[in-house]
Motif scaffolding. Structure first.
Motif, short mmCIF file in Angstrom:
data_model
loop_
_atom_site.label_atom_id
_atom_site.label_comp_id
_atom_site.label_asym_id
_atom_site.label_seq_id
_atom_site.Cartn_x
_atom_site.Cartn_y
_atom_site.Cartn_z
N GLY A 197 5.87 -3.35 8.89
CA GLY A 197 4.80 -3.70 9.82
C GLY A 197 3.43 -3.67 9.19
O GLY A 197 2.57 -4.51 9.50
N ASP A 198 3.19 -2.70 8.32
CA ASP A 198 1.90 -2.62 7.64
C ASP A 198 2.04 -2.71 6.12
O ASP A 198 1.09 -2.46 5.39
N GLN A 199 3.24 -3.05 5.65
CA GLN A 199 3.52 -3.22 4.23
C GLN A 199 3.06 -2.01 3.42
O GLN A 199 2.38 -2.12 2.41
N THR A 200 3.48 -0.84 3.91
CA THR A 200 3.04 0.42 3.31
C THR A 200 4.22 1.33 3.02
O THR A 200 5.14 1.46 3.84
N HIS A 202 9.68 -3.57 -0.21
CA HIS A 202 8.53 -4.46 -0.01
C HIS A 202 8.84 -5.85 -0.55
O HIS A 202 8.50 -6.86 0.09
N TYR A 220 5.33 5.15 2.63
CA TYR A 220 4.88 6.47 3.10
C TYR A 220 5.59 7.55 2.30
O TYR A 220 6.82 7.54 2.16
N LYS A 253 0.84 -1.18 0.00
CA LYS A 253 0.00 0.00 0.00
C LYS A 253 0.88 1.24 0.00
O LYS A 253 2.08 1.17 0.25
N THR A 290 2.12 5.24 11.66
CA THR A 290 2.34 4.07 10.82
C THR A 290 1.87 2.83 11.58
O THR A 290 1.65 2.88 12.79
N GLY A 291 1.77 1.74 10.86
CA GLY A 291 1.34 0.50 11.47
C GLY A 291 2.51 -0.38 11.86
O GLY A 291 2.65 -1.49 11.34
N GLY A 292 3.34 0.13 12.75
CA GLY A 292 4.45 -0.68 13.22
C GLY A 292 5.81 -0.03 13.15
O GLY A 292 6.81 -0.61 13.61
N CYS A 293 5.90 1.19 12.62
CA CYS A 293 7.19 1.88 12.50
C CYS A 293 7.18 3.22 13.22
O CYS A 293 7.95 4.13 12.87
N CYS A 335 7.39 0.73 5.51
CA CYS A 335 7.19 0.14 6.83
C CYS A 335 6.76 -1.31 6.65
O CYS A 335 5.65 -1.56 6.16
#
Length: 288
Positions: A132-135, A169, A137, A105, A115-118, A130
């Motif tokens: 953690g959420d494979q995103t 990723h 930014y 994403k 963020t979802g984990g960073c 990141c």
């Protein structure tokens, strides 16, 4: 490059209507160098925050409708099309190897975002991935910095940045990031810097692999001039170049992303070979 009208990714989240803030205190010139290196290409927020003192928690509040300029609208569309192109290319590569590609994403934000984990991501980190959420930014204002401050001009420069982050990723999907992150606590800072360089150069290589297949397997059509722009962009964000601009000298023992020459080389190698298996930077004797 031709990208207008290309397929837009459905994996973009527009967070420009969120406001957030966090103060950072840098520890002298060493902190400035860390920040500058991280600002350009894939800084690890966790590693950055380990070397900085943070004052106050990050916060984000919902605002009204997003106010955007025509230039920002164009960059939003561009980023969406490039992300869609990476999805098409990597989906085909994974399919050819009997696997399914789990798309990343992308979150587009201004100034700062959770963020979802960073931790709390900030504009000062530059584009980052990141796991953690494979995103990925991205603050779109980075495009102006890339062009005006470091001379990486042309549309393909930002495309290279996005493809590089997607390269991280791919490393996450392959399990590379888990292995390299596990090494962090077992090595000295100087030893781990070498691992970091290998990790970043492999992401550059994967960006080149995307460029190799983009015209054939996606709606983005590239020219030779685009590839040259990509190599110049890779060189512009080399550790040596960034440090020399910041302090007038470079410190090889502190490199975390690779020199200008190395970054351009690995991007070019990915583009020329198109072979995912040819990018094992961790086994390259010149990087040991």
């Amino acid at each position: 490059m031709k990208w207008q009208g290309g397929r837009r990714s459905g994996n973009i989240e527009d967070r420009r209507g969120m406001s957030g803030g966090q103060k950072l205190t840098l520890g002298g010139i060493g902190g400035v160098i860390v920040l500058l290196i991280s600002y350009f290409m894939g800084g690890d927020p966790g590693a950055i925050l380990d070397q900085m003192q943070t004052q106050g928690p990050g916060t984000a509040t919902e605002q009204g409708p997003v106010e955007s300029t025509p230039e920002e609208d164009r960059l939003m569309e561009f980023s969406s099309v490039i992300l869609g192109s990476t999805e098409d290319v990597w989906a085909k590569i994974f399919e050819n190897n009997g696997k399914s590609y789990p798309a990343a994403k992308m979150a587009i934000y201004r100034e700062g975002t959770e963020t979802g984990g960073c931790g709390y991501g900030q504009k000062a980190f530059g584009p980052f991935y990141c796991p953690g959420d494979q995103t990925v930014y991205l603050d779109l204002s980075f495009n102006k910095e890339l062009s005006q401050r470091f001379g990486a001009k042309g549309e393909f420069a930002l495309a290279y940045v996005i493809a590089h982050e997607i390269g991280h990723h791919i490393q996450n999907v392959f399990g590379v990031l888990n292995k390299t992150n596990a090494m962090r606590s077992k090595m000295s800072e100087r030893e781990y810097n070498k691992i970091s360089v290998m990790t970043e150069l492999q992401a550059d290589f994967y960006a080149g692999v995307w460029a190799h297949y983009a015209t054939e397997n996606s709606d983005v059509k590239l020219t030779y001039d685009d590839i040259m722009e990509g190599m110049r962009a890779a060189a512009a964000v080399g550790d040596d170049h960034i440090q020399e601009q910041a302090t007038g000298q470079s410190h090889p023992e502190s490199f975390t992303h690779g020199t200008s020459e190395q970054r351009a080389y690995w991007f070019k190698k990915g583009y020329e070979t198109g072979d995912v298996n040819a990018g094992n930077t961790f086994n390259d004797p010149s990087l040991q």
